[in-house]
Write a protein that holds these residues in place. Structure first.
Motif, PDB file in Angstrom:
ATOM      1  N   SER A  22       1.408  57.060  -2.616  1.00  0.00           N
ATOM      2  CA  SER A  22       2.331  57.342  -3.715  1.00  0.00           C
ATOM      3  C   SER A  22       1.747  56.783  -5.007  1.00  0.00           C
ATOM      4  N   ALA A  23       2.173  57.346  -6.110  1.00  0.00           N
ATOM      5  CA  ALA A  23       1.667  56.900  -7.412  1.00  0.00           C
ATOM      6  C   ALA A  23       1.971  55.419  -7.647  1.00  0.00           C
ATOM      7  N   THR A  24       3.146  54.990  -7.253  1.00  0.00           N
ATOM      8  CA  THR A  24       3.530  53.589  -7.444  1.00  0.00           C
ATOM      9  C   THR A  24       2.606  52.658  -6.679  1.00  0.00           C
ATOM     10  N   LEU A  25       2.340  52.977  -5.414  1.00  0.00           N
ATOM     11  CA  LEU A  25       1.458  52.135  -4.605  1.00  0.00           C
ATOM     12  C   LEU A  25       0.043  52.143  -5.164  1.00  0.00           C
ATOM     13  N   LEU A  26      -0.459  53.304  -5.501  1.00  0.00           N
ATOM     14  CA  LEU A  26      -1.820  53.407  -6.010  1.00  0.00           C
ATOM     15  C   LEU A  26      -1.988  52.658  -7.328  1.00  0.00           C
ATOM     16  N   TYR A  27      -1.097  52.880  -8.276  1.00  0.00           N
ATOM     17  CA  TYR A  27      -1.217  52.232  -9.592  1.00  0.00           C
ATOM     18  C   TYR A  27      -0.997  50.726  -9.513  1.00  0.00           C
ATOM     19  N   SER A  28      -0.047  50.287  -8.710  1.00  0.00           N
ATOM     20  CA  SER A  28       0.196  48.844  -8.606  1.00  0.00           C
ATOM     21  C   SER A  28      -0.976  48.151  -7.903  1.00  0.00           C
ATOM     22  N   THR A  29      -1.548  48.791  -6.897  1.00  0.00           N
ATOM     23  CA  THR A  29      -2.699  48.221  -6.205  1.00  0.00           C
ATOM     24  C   THR A  29      -3.896  48.130  -7.143  1.00  0.00           C
ATOM     25  N   CYS A  30      -4.150  49.182  -7.891  1.00  0.00           N
ATOM     26  CA  CYS A  30      -5.262  49.170  -8.854  1.00  0.00           C
ATOM     27  C   CYS A  30      -5.041  48.123  -9.942  1.00  0.00           C
ATOM     28  N   ALA A  31      -3.810  47.994 -10.420  1.00  0.00           N
ATOM     29  CA  ALA A  31      -3.511  47.009 -11.468  1.00  0.00           C
ATOM     30  C   ALA A  31      -3.746  45.589 -10.966  1.00  0.00           C
ATOM     31  N   VAL A  32      -3.315  45.298  -9.749  1.00  0.00           N
ATOM     32  CA  VAL A  32      -3.519  43.958  -9.194  1.00  0.00           C
ATOM     33  C   VAL A  32      -5.007  43.694  -8.981  1.00  0.00           C
ATOM     34  N   ALA A  33      -5.760  44.693  -8.524  1.00  0.00           N
ATOM     35  CA  ALA A  33      -7.199  44.521  -8.318  1.00  0.00           C
ATOM     36  C   ALA A  33      -7.910  44.238  -9.643  1.00  0.00           C
ATOM     37  N   VAL A  34      -7.579  45.003 -10.672  1.00  0.00           N
ATOM     38  CA  VAL A  34      -8.192  44.785 -11.986  1.00  0.00           C
ATOM     39  C   VAL A  34      -7.829  43.399 -12.512  1.00  0.00           C
ATOM     40  N   LEU A  35      -6.580  43.010 -12.364  1.00  0.00           N
ATOM     41  CA  LEU A  35      -6.155  41.682 -12.806  1.00  0.00           C
ATOM     42  C   LEU A  35      -6.910  40.587 -12.055  1.00  0.00           C
ATOM     43  N   ALA A  36      -7.064  40.744 -10.740  1.00  0.00           N
ATOM     44  CA  ALA A  36      -7.754  39.736  -9.928  1.00  0.00           C
ATOM     45  C   ALA A  36      -9.215  39.589 -10.347  1.00  0.00           C
ATOM     46  N   VAL A  37      -9.859  40.705 -10.671  1.00  0.00           N
ATOM     47  CA  VAL A  37     -11.267  40.645 -11.064  1.00  0.00           C
ATOM     48  C   VAL A  37     -11.411  40.132 -12.498  1.00  0.00           C
ATOM     49  N   CYS A  38     -10.511  40.517 -13.387  1.00  0.00           N
ATOM     50  CA  CYS A  38     -10.637  40.166 -14.811  1.00  0.00           C
ATOM     51  C   CYS A  38     -10.107  38.775 -15.159  1.00  0.00           C
ATOM     52  N   LEU A  39      -9.218  38.238 -14.376  1.00  0.00           N
ATOM     53  CA  LEU A  39      -8.583  36.955 -14.703  1.00  0.00           C
ATOM     54  C   LEU A  39      -9.585  35.821 -14.944  1.00  0.00           C
TER      55      LEU A  39
END
Length: 88
Positions: A22-39
């Motif tokens: 689902s769009a919600t799962l995909l976008y939230s997963t990608c957002a958390v991954a980007v945050l984890a790498v960029c933090l």
């Protein structure tokens, strides 16, 4: 990152690349991954949590390890469902 990948792989019996989440799962997963790498590269926030940025070779190694983990998880899922189908 590995747990985020596992969520996307284990949510369905089908191969992960054939079943769109689902769009919600995909976008939230990608957002958390980007945050984890960029933090760790965020400066002040990173210092508060004691995070240090990774070197490029180490970051690339991390990405390759996560990709290998994803492929292994997909293979194990396929084998597990195949053996469950035979047992039934």
């Amino acid at each position: 990152l590995t747990e985020l990948v596992v969520v996307l792989i284990l949510r369905t019996r089908m191969p992960a690349w054939k079943s769109r989440p689902s769009a919600t799962l995909l976008y939230s997963t990608c957002a958390v991954a980007v945050l984890a790498v960029c933090l760790p590269y965020s400066g002040g926030i990173a210092r508060v949590f004691g995070l240090a940025p990774l070197s490029f070779p180490l970051l690339l190694s991390l990405i390759l390890i996560v990709a290998a983990y994803a492929l292994t998880t997909e293979f194990a899922k396929h084998r597990a469902f195949k053996s469950l189908t035979k047992a039934a």
